[in-house]
Scaffold this active site. Structure first.
Site, mmCIF file in Angstrom:
data_model
loop_
_atom_site.group_PDB
_atom_site.id
_atom_site.type_symbol
_atom_site.label_atom_id
_atom_site.label_comp_id
_atom_site.label_asym_id
_atom_site.label_seq_id
_atom_site.Cartn_x
_atom_site.Cartn_y
_atom_site.Cartn_z
ATOM 1 N N LYS A 116 81.272 52.867 78.551
ATOM 2 C CA LYS A 116 79.916 53.645 78.618
ATOM 3 C C LYS A 116 79.674 54.394 77.247
ATOM 4 O O LYS A 116 80.645 54.869 76.623
ATOM 5 C CB LYS A 116 79.749 54.168 79.819
ATOM 6 C CG LYS A 116 79.687 53.522 81.278
ATOM 7 C CD LYS A 116 79.487 54.475 82.358
ATOM 8 C CE LYS A 116 79.437 53.261 83.445
ATOM 9 N NZ LYS A 116 79.064 54.490 84.792
ATOM 10 N N TYR B 277 71.847 46.992 86.801
ATOM 11 C CA TYR B 277 71.890 48.122 87.794
ATOM 12 C C TYR B 277 70.790 47.780 89.025
ATOM 13 O O TYR B 277 70.348 48.668 89.513
ATOM 14 C CB TYR B 277 71.622 49.519 87.507
ATOM 15 C CG TYR B 277 72.987 50.051 86.518
ATOM 16 C CD1 TYR B 277 74.023 49.969 87.300
ATOM 17 C CD2 TYR B 277 73.140 50.716 85.344
ATOM 18 C CE1 TYR B 277 75.354 50.572 86.609
ATOM 19 C CE2 TYR B 277 74.263 51.031 84.753
ATOM 20 C CZ TYR B 277 75.357 50.802 85.176
ATOM 21 O OH TYR B 277 76.667 51.407 84.886
ATOM 22 N N ASN C 95 81.240 58.625 83.579
ATOM 23 C CA ASN C 95 82.652 58.142 83.876
ATOM 24 C C ASN C 95 83.282 57.323 83.249
ATOM 25 O O ASN C 95 84.053 56.472 83.544
ATOM 26 C CB ASN C 95 82.671 57.898 85.655
ATOM 27 C CG ASN C 95 81.443 56.951 85.851
ATOM 28 O OD1 ASN C 95 81.067 55.994 85.114
ATOM 29 N ND2 ASN C 95 81.404 56.523 87.108
ATOM 30 N N HIS D 197 82.408 51.083 83.280
ATOM 31 C CA HIS D 197 81.842 50.436 84.434
ATOM 32 C C HIS D 197 83.107 48.956 84.688
ATOM 33 O O HIS D 197 83.509 48.341 83.591
ATOM 34 C CB HIS D 197 80.524 49.492 84.044
ATOM 35 C CG HIS D 197 80.254 48.740 84.812
ATOM 36 N ND1 HIS D 197 79.561 48.910 86.211
ATOM 37 C CD2 HIS D 197 80.251 47.221 84.754
ATOM 38 C CE1 HIS D 197 79.214 47.434 86.705
ATOM 39 N NE2 HIS D 197 79.780 46.827 86.141
ATOM 40 N N GLU E 168 77.187 39.741 86.091
ATOM 41 C CA GLU E 168 77.034 40.718 85.210
ATOM 42 C C GLU E 168 77.201 40.010 83.756
ATOM 43 O O GLU E 168 76.753 40.429 82.748
ATOM 44 C CB GLU E 168 77.952 41.795 85.501
ATOM 45 C CG GLU E 168 77.464 42.652 86.678
ATOM 46 C CD GLU E 168 78.335 43.765 86.985
ATOM 47 O OE1 GLU E 168 79.320 44.042 86.509
ATOM 48 O OE2 GLU E 168 77.952 44.445 88.127
#
Ligand code: IDP
Ligand code: MG
Length: 136
Positions: free
Chosen positions: A9, A49, A116, A119, A130
Site C-alpha cells: 500500500k 474494495y 497497514n 493487502h 482481484e
C-alpha cells in the site's frame, strides 16, 4: 497453482518497505509472477474494495490508497492465499503479532483508516477476482 493478489500500500511504498515485503514473500518460498508499480484509480478501488462500500472507513481507505503509488504483485504457491494472510498478520497493526509484516512494521497513526502496509486476498476466489481487476 493457487495465486493471490498482494499490494504494498502507499504507506509501505513511501516508507521504503517494498523490498522488505518482497523479501519475506520470497524467503517463505512463494513465487512472484507479476510485479508492477502502479497508481490506483477511484474506479479500480471501487471494484477492489466493493465489499467495503458504505462502511465508515471506506472513503478514508480510498483516499489513502490514492495517496501514492502501490506495488501490485501476483504471488503463486500451494495455499498461498492463507500463507500470505499469515505473513501479513491481523488487519489492526497494533494487534498484529510480532513476526508478521503488519506486526513488525506497522502501527496505529490515529487516522480514520488503518495504514497497514499490505493487502492480501482473503480467499482463492477473491484472489482470482482481484488479479482480474489489477492485471486484466
Ligand atoms: P484486510 O486488509 O486485513 O483484509 P479488510 O477488512 O478487508 O482487512 O479491510 C480493508 C482495509 O481497510 C484494511 O486493510 C485497513 O486498511 C482498512 N480497515 C479495515 N477495517 C478497518 C477499521 O475498522 N478501521 C479502520 N480501517 C479499517
Ligand atoms: Mg480484505
Amino acid at each position: 497453482m493457487e495465486r493471490t493478489l498482494v499490494l504494498v500500500k502507499p504507506d509501505g511504498v513511501r516508507r521504503g518497505l517494498t523490498g522488505e515485503v518482497i523479501r519475506r514473500i520470497e524467503a517463505k518460498g512463494y513465487t512472484l509472477v507479476r510485479l508492477e508499480l502502479r497508481e490506483a484509480t477511484n474506479e479500480l478501488l471501487a471494484e477492489h474494495y466493493a465489499e467495503h462500500q458504505g462502511k465508515p472507513f471506506y472513503e478514508p481507505l480510498v483516499e489513502f490508497m490514492l495517496s501514492g503509488p502501490v506495488v501490485a504483485m501476483v504471488v503463486e504457491g500451494e495455499r498461498v492465499v492463507e500463507g500470505f494472510r499469515s505473513l501479513a498478520g491481523a488487519t489492526d497493526p497494533t494487534k498484529a503479532a510480532p513476526g508478521t509484516i503488519r506486526g513488525d512494521l506497522g502501527r496505529d497513526w490515529g487516522l480514520a483508516v488503518q495504514q497497514n502496509i499490505v493487502h492480501g486476498s482473503d480467499s482463492p476466489e477473491s484472489g482470482a477476482r482481484e488479479i482480474g481487476i489489477w492485471f486484466p
